[in-house]
Write a protein that holds these residues in place. Structure first.
Motif, short mmCIF file in Angstrom:
data_model
loop_
_atom_site.label_atom_id
_atom_site.label_comp_id
_atom_site.label_asym_id
_atom_site.label_seq_id
_atom_site.Cartn_x
_atom_site.Cartn_y
_atom_site.Cartn_z
N ILE A 252 0.84 -1.20 0.00
CA ILE A 252 0.00 0.00 0.00
C ILE A 252 0.88 1.25 0.00
O ILE A 252 0.57 2.22 -0.68
N ASP A 253 1.98 1.22 0.76
CA ASP A 253 2.89 2.36 0.76
C ASP A 253 3.66 2.46 -0.55
O ASP A 253 4.05 3.55 -0.96
N ASN A 254 3.89 1.33 -1.23
CA ASN A 254 4.52 1.38 -2.55
C ASN A 254 3.59 2.04 -3.56
O ASN A 254 4.04 2.71 -4.48
N PHE A 255 2.29 1.87 -3.37
CA PHE A 255 1.28 2.48 -4.23
C PHE A 255 1.23 3.99 -3.98
O PHE A 255 1.30 4.78 -4.92
N GLN A 256 1.10 4.39 -2.70
CA GLN A 256 1.15 5.80 -2.31
C GLN A 256 1.78 5.88 -0.93
O GLN A 256 1.23 5.37 0.04
N ASP A 257 2.94 6.51 -0.86
CA ASP A 257 3.69 6.60 0.39
C ASP A 257 2.84 7.23 1.49
O ASP A 257 2.25 8.29 1.31
N GLY A 258 2.77 6.54 2.62
CA GLY A 258 2.02 7.04 3.78
C GLY A 258 0.59 6.54 3.86
O GLY A 258 -0.08 6.70 4.88
N LEU A 259 0.10 5.90 2.79
CA LEU A 259 -1.28 5.43 2.77
C LEU A 259 -1.53 4.29 3.77
O LEU A 259 -2.62 4.19 4.34
N LEU A 260 -0.52 3.46 4.01
CA LEU A 260 -0.68 2.35 4.94
C LEU A 260 -1.14 2.84 6.32
O LEU A 260 -2.03 2.24 6.93
N LYS A 261 -0.57 3.94 6.78
CA LYS A 261 -0.96 4.48 8.10
C LYS A 261 -2.40 4.97 8.11
O LYS A 261 -2.99 5.12 9.17
N GLN A 262 -2.97 5.24 6.94
CA GLN A 262 -4.36 5.68 6.87
C GLN A 262 -5.33 4.51 6.94
O GLN A 262 -6.47 4.67 7.34
N VAL A 263 -4.88 3.32 6.51
CA VAL A 263 -5.79 2.16 6.46
C VAL A 263 -5.52 1.13 7.54
O VAL A 263 -6.27 0.16 7.66
N VAL A 264 -4.50 1.35 8.35
CA VAL A 264 -4.26 0.50 9.52
C VAL A 264 -3.68 1.40 10.62
O VAL A 264 -2.82 2.22 10.36
N GLY A 265 -4.21 1.25 11.79
CA GLY A 265 -3.75 2.06 12.91
C GLY A 265 -4.14 1.40 14.22
O GLY A 265 -4.35 0.20 14.28
N ARG A 266 -4.26 2.22 15.24
CA ARG A 266 -4.64 1.69 16.56
C ARG A 266 -5.76 2.55 17.13
O ARG A 266 -5.82 3.75 16.91
N ASP A 267 -6.65 1.89 17.89
CA ASP A 267 -7.72 2.63 18.54
C ASP A 267 -7.23 3.15 19.88
O ASP A 267 -6.05 2.98 20.23
N GLU A 268 -8.10 3.78 20.63
CA GLU A 268 -7.71 4.39 21.91
C GLU A 268 -7.18 3.38 22.91
O GLU A 268 -6.38 3.71 23.77
N ALA A 269 -7.62 2.12 22.79
CA ALA A 269 -7.17 1.07 23.70
C ALA A 269 -5.88 0.41 23.21
O ALA A 269 -5.35 -0.48 23.87
N GLY A 270 -5.40 0.81 22.03
CA GLY A 270 -4.17 0.25 21.49
C GLY A 270 -4.37 -0.94 20.57
O GLY A 270 -3.42 -1.51 20.07
#
Length: 180
Positions: free
Chosen positions: A123-141
């Motif tokens: 996903i980052d190879n497609f658009q750098d930084g996009l991976l962080k937009q589609v996977v992350g962590r919620d408030e509980a981690g």
């Protein structure tokens, strides 16, 4: 609960993106006719390397069009098929569906939801930084995956943009989606 098919995509070769089509044909127990990920056993390269005899729980990949607007607010431009999905939807909370939910598409196709797509570095190879937009962590981690859901084909049929998608929830307690 119902929604709409926005776009359908497939690719007979390994590639991150999948070109849009006028229609795709879903084959019971296999996936999208002519798509590189169709088959009874796993076809994703990383999973084949682990164990090529695993059942293919990732026959059809669906992404909600609403995700494109969400990442668009952060400056990313994504169109249907560009994240490798077979079916782009509108109007259904795909990520909120439970395991075993049934999706009826068009005149006869039936999918069963198996889990969440696990986004990868491509996903980052497609658009750098996009991976962080589609996977992350919620408030509980806990890890939150937003790059769509995976399914298997229960009943085959042709699916086209504009087709209705009807959702049937399984009976009994619902199990939340996990990565597959």
């Amino acid at each position: 609960m119902s929604g709409t098919v926005v776009a359908v995509s497939s690719n007979g070769e390994y590639s991150f993106t999948k070109p849009n089509r006028d229609s795709i044909t879903l084959l019971a127990g296999l996936g999208v006719e002519g798509d590189v990920h169709a088959g009874v056993t796993v076809k994703h390269r990383s999973r084949v390397a682990q164990d090529p005899t695993q059942p293919n729980l990732r026959q059809v990949h669906l992404i909600h069009e609403e995700l494109f607007a969400e990442v668009g607010e952060e400056g990313f431009k994504v169109a249907p098929g560009e994240l490798g999905e077979n079916i782009t939807t509108r109007g259904i909370d795909l990520l909120g569906l439970p395991v075993g939910a049934v999706l009826r598409l068009g005149d006869s196709a039936v999918l069963e939801v198996t889990g969440l797509r696990n986004p990868c570095l491509q996903i980052d190879n497609f658009q750098d930084g996009l991976l962080k937009q589609v996977v992350g962590r919620d408030e509980a981690g806990a890890v939150v995956r937003k790059a769509g859901i995976m399914s298997i084909v229960r009943e085959g049929g042709v699916v086209r943009p504009g087709d209705t998608i009807d959702v049937e929830l399984p009976s009994g307690p619902h199990r939340p989606l996990e990565r597959v």
